[in-house]
Motif scaffolding. Structure first.
Motif, PDB file in Angstrom:
ATOM      1  N   CYS A 197      -6.085   0.795   5.520  1.00 12.30           N
ATOM      2  CA  CYS A 197      -6.292   2.248   5.585  1.00 12.30           C
ATOM      3  C   CYS A 197      -7.306   2.755   4.570  1.00 12.30           C
ATOM      4  O   CYS A 197      -7.634   3.935   4.552  1.00 12.30           O
ATOM      5  CB  CYS A 197      -4.970   2.986   5.408  1.00 12.30           C
ATOM      6  N   CYS A 202      -6.746  -0.869  -0.139  1.00 11.26           N
ATOM      7  CA  CYS A 202      -6.053  -1.348   1.051  1.00 11.26           C
ATOM      8  C   CYS A 202      -7.085  -1.620   2.151  1.00 11.26           C
ATOM      9  O   CYS A 202      -7.848  -0.720   2.518  1.00 11.26           O
ATOM     10  CB  CYS A 202      -5.046  -0.312   1.531  1.00 11.26           C
ATOM     11  N   CYS A 254       0.854  -1.189   0.000  1.00 12.79           N
ATOM     12  CA  CYS A 254       0.000   0.000   0.000  1.00 12.79           C
ATOM     13  C   CYS A 254       0.894   1.245   0.000  1.00 12.79           C
ATOM     14  O   CYS A 254       1.782   1.372   0.841  1.00 12.79           O
ATOM     15  CB  CYS A 254      -0.905   0.012   1.232  1.00 12.79           C
TER      16      CYS A 254
HETATM   17 ZN    ZN Z   1      -2.991   1.080   3.378  1.00 14.35          ZN
END
Ligand code: ZN
Length: 230
Positions: free
Chosen positions: A169, A166, A51
């Motif tokens: 997050c 992701c 990510c």
């Molecule tokens: Zn992330």
């Protein structure tokens, strides 16, 4: 890498001449590499990506069949108009990549702008503004950008991207999938696996490399299990 891919495709399809392979637009080359990958390892691709926001390592499962673009670009010249300019070009191919590798071999850092200028120089066949021939040096940057964008759109198979999310997050981003790099690393890992199997079986049974390679993969697996390495 361009050279390795030509050798791979050449050995997989000896009926295709080297010249034909070199002149295939990169998207068509990548479609051929995708087919070779399916023959060697199947359609499922498992890869990882980090990510860009939080660094979380994601495991990605892709299928080569969903990474294919329906229409193949052709090596024939393509013409389009942008403002008062008329541009004719052909799509970049392996010969262009090989030439690019030669000129950039001396420079320690890859210069994206210089590489783009080099490819445009090779691929753009004519530019006219209101009927007057132009050199690339005379063109405004916006026209050069338009040519580069038109090239990318005309050969979507050469630039495969897929969307990622992701789970940690929530970041969304587009990741690129380069079949050439991916297939090369897979073949490297496969070769190391075979060498390891030869080593283990030769050590355990005293067989020659040829004897071991002549066994089917399934039989090799049985013997590896018998010596505790399955
Ligand atoms: Zn992330």
């Amino acid at each position: 890498m361009a050279q390795r891919m030509l050798l791979l495709l050449g050995s997989a399809q000896p009926e295709l001449s080297r010249a034909l392979l070199e002149e295939m637009p990169l998207g068509q080359r990548d479609a051929q590499l995708m087919t070779l990958r399916e023959q060697l390892f199947g359609t499922q691709i498992i890869s990882v990506a980090n990510c860009p926001n939080c660094g979380e390592r994601l495991q990605i499962t892709l299928d080569t069949r969903t990474l294919r673009v329906a229409d193949h670009a052709s090596p024939q010249p393509i013409s389009f108009a942008h403002a008062s300019y008329t541009v004719t070009y052909r799509l970049p191919n392996s010969a262009d990549l090989l030439a690019l590798t030669k000129v950039s071999a001396g420079s320690s850092q890859k210069n994206v702008a210089a590489s783009r200028a080099f490819l445009l120089e090779r691929c753009v066949q004519s530019v006219q503004a209101d009927g007057v021939a132009q050199t690339l040096d005379e063109l405004p940057p916006a026209v050069l950008d338009a040519i580069a964008a038109h090239m990318a759109e005309a050969d979507p198979q050469a630039d495969i991207q897929f969307a990622l999310n992701c789970p940690v997050c929530g970041q969304h981003w587009l990741a690129a999938f380069d079949i050439a790099t991916f297939l090369w690393s897979e073949i490297g890992a496969w070769a190391r696996r075979i060498v390891r199997q030869v080593h283990l079986l030769a050590s355990a049974y005293g067989w020659s490399q040829n004897d071991i390679l002549n066994l089917s993969a399934a039989r090799r697996q049985i013997y590896l299990e018998l010596i505790g390495n399955g």
